[in-house]
Enzyme design. Sequence first.
Site, PDB file in Angstrom:
ATOM      1  N   GLN A   1      -4.718  -4.536   4.847  1.00  0.00           N
ATOM      2  CA  GLN A   1      -5.678  -4.890   3.797  1.00  0.00           C
ATOM      3  C   GLN A   1      -6.924  -5.581   4.335  1.00  0.00           C
ATOM      4  OE1 GLN A   1      -6.109  -4.113   0.797  1.00  0.00           O
ATOM      5  NE2 GLN A   1      -4.159  -3.202   0.226  1.00  0.00           N
TER       6      GLN A   1
ATOM      7  N   CYS B   1       6.788  -3.820 -16.965  1.00  0.00           N
ATOM      8  CA  CYS B   1       7.476  -4.146 -18.204  1.00  0.00           C
ATOM      9  C   CYS B   1       8.215  -2.909 -18.714  1.00  0.00           C
ATOM     10  CB  CYS B   1       6.487  -4.626 -19.260  1.00  0.00           C
ATOM     11  SG  CYS B   1       5.491  -6.041 -18.731  1.00  0.00           S
TER      12      CYS B   1
ATOM     13  N   HIS C   1      -6.316   4.700   4.913  1.00  0.00           N
ATOM     14  CA  HIS C   1      -6.763   4.902   3.531  1.00  0.00           C
ATOM     15  C   HIS C   1      -7.187   3.613   2.847  1.00  0.00           C
ATOM     16  CE1 HIS C   1      -3.254   3.641   0.894  1.00  0.00           C
ATOM     17  NE2 HIS C   1      -2.723   3.558   2.100  1.00  0.00           N
TER      18      HIS C   1
ATOM     19  N   GLY D   1      -0.045   2.833   7.791  1.00  0.00           N
ATOM     20  CA  GLY D   1       0.435   1.466   7.921  1.00  0.00           C
ATOM     21  C   GLY D   1       1.943   1.352   7.982  1.00  0.00           C
ATOM     22  N   THR D   2       2.644   2.156   7.196  1.00  0.00           N
ATOM     23  CA  THR D   2       4.104   2.067   7.182  1.00  0.00           C
ATOM     24  C   THR D   2       4.697   2.416   8.538  1.00  0.00           C
ATOM     25  OG1 THR D   2       4.282   2.484   4.808  1.00  0.00           O
ATOM     26  CG2 THR D   2       6.200   3.018   6.152  1.00  0.00           C
TER      27      THR D   2
END
Length: 382
Positions: A182, A326, A204, A74-75
């Site tokens: 997606q 976090c 993938h 995809g990239t």
Amino acid sequence: MDEGLPIYLDYNATTPMDPKVVEAMRPCLESVFGNPSSTHAYGRKAKEILEEARTRVAALLGARPEEIVFTSGGTESNNMALCGVARARKAQGRHIVTSRIEHPAVLEPCLALMEEGFDVTFVNVDAHGMVDPQEVLAAFRSDTVLVSIMHSNNEVGTIQPIKAIAQAAKARGIIVHTDAAQSVGKVFVDVDDLGVDLLTVAGHKLYAPKGVGALYVRSGTPMERILFGAGQERGLRPGTENLLEIVGLGMAAAVAKDQLVEEIPRLKALRDRLQDLLFKAFPEARLNGHPEQRLPNTLSVSFPGTTVDLLLGAMPMVAASAGAACHSDQVRISHVLEAMGVPREVAQGTLRFSVGRFTRREDVETAAAIIQRAVRQVRDQT
């Protein structure tokens, strides 16, 4: 999944390979090793199964085989689409429109193009993560050459109104790209129905191997090469084709096409079961993403009074994704939740659950009980 491993609810991150995909790839590991560009028998056999895979991917998208360009994922497909079209059309204009919730594989090429002198408008989304076609239309200028809006969001699952955006863009001669990494294999995606010129596929996410993808390029779309070499893949993606994984992607596309009608309602039922169990236990929880117009497998939930690091630590037997990171006293929420206006104190307790082909109802119900215990445990600790 293997016994003793966590329940896998992270199919939007990556999918396991389908057994049919593995079996289809086997000949390329054992006997079919020719270069598809070679003219002898070994090369012809490789070329034959390469083109069969291309036909299968095209069939899933409602495209013509010659409009499918195989890539490493995809990239690369997104980079090829954005940089290739922008550079090819820079004489007509240097303005691009995209959204604030795109994957980094779209946002980063846009930032790189800005360094080349292009101007990029990043349109906002509403509280559901939905792009308003009217805002996209308002962002268009006389020098706009490309618009790129994702088909569905990887974090919250919201499906975007690509068809309406494409209609507005095409009326102004603007090239349309959508990152459908997606979406493909989860919902019906037809390039002619959407009206797009370019569409990204990531193997993938589709039960194919990692390291393979495709870019749909509508015939006649202006494109400059971003890689240079021999003339493979219409000259747009040089280099000897990754036959092993391309065959896997082709089979994955064929399986998805055969199963979509039955799989969509099954995934939705699993997702909704998990959603019902979690919201029954925690009615104050927040659903992120559009309640209806979202991927059938995706559930993003914020649990107020928690943080994702503590939540994930308390539920090691469920594999899920965090909507925030976090570190000590700092919380970095995802750019998607931030663009949606989710309050920081809520966003810091956001988890994404995504079911898939090998998820069972008992997996969802067991996971729901584990998640419920984890939320209560974290709240008791804080």
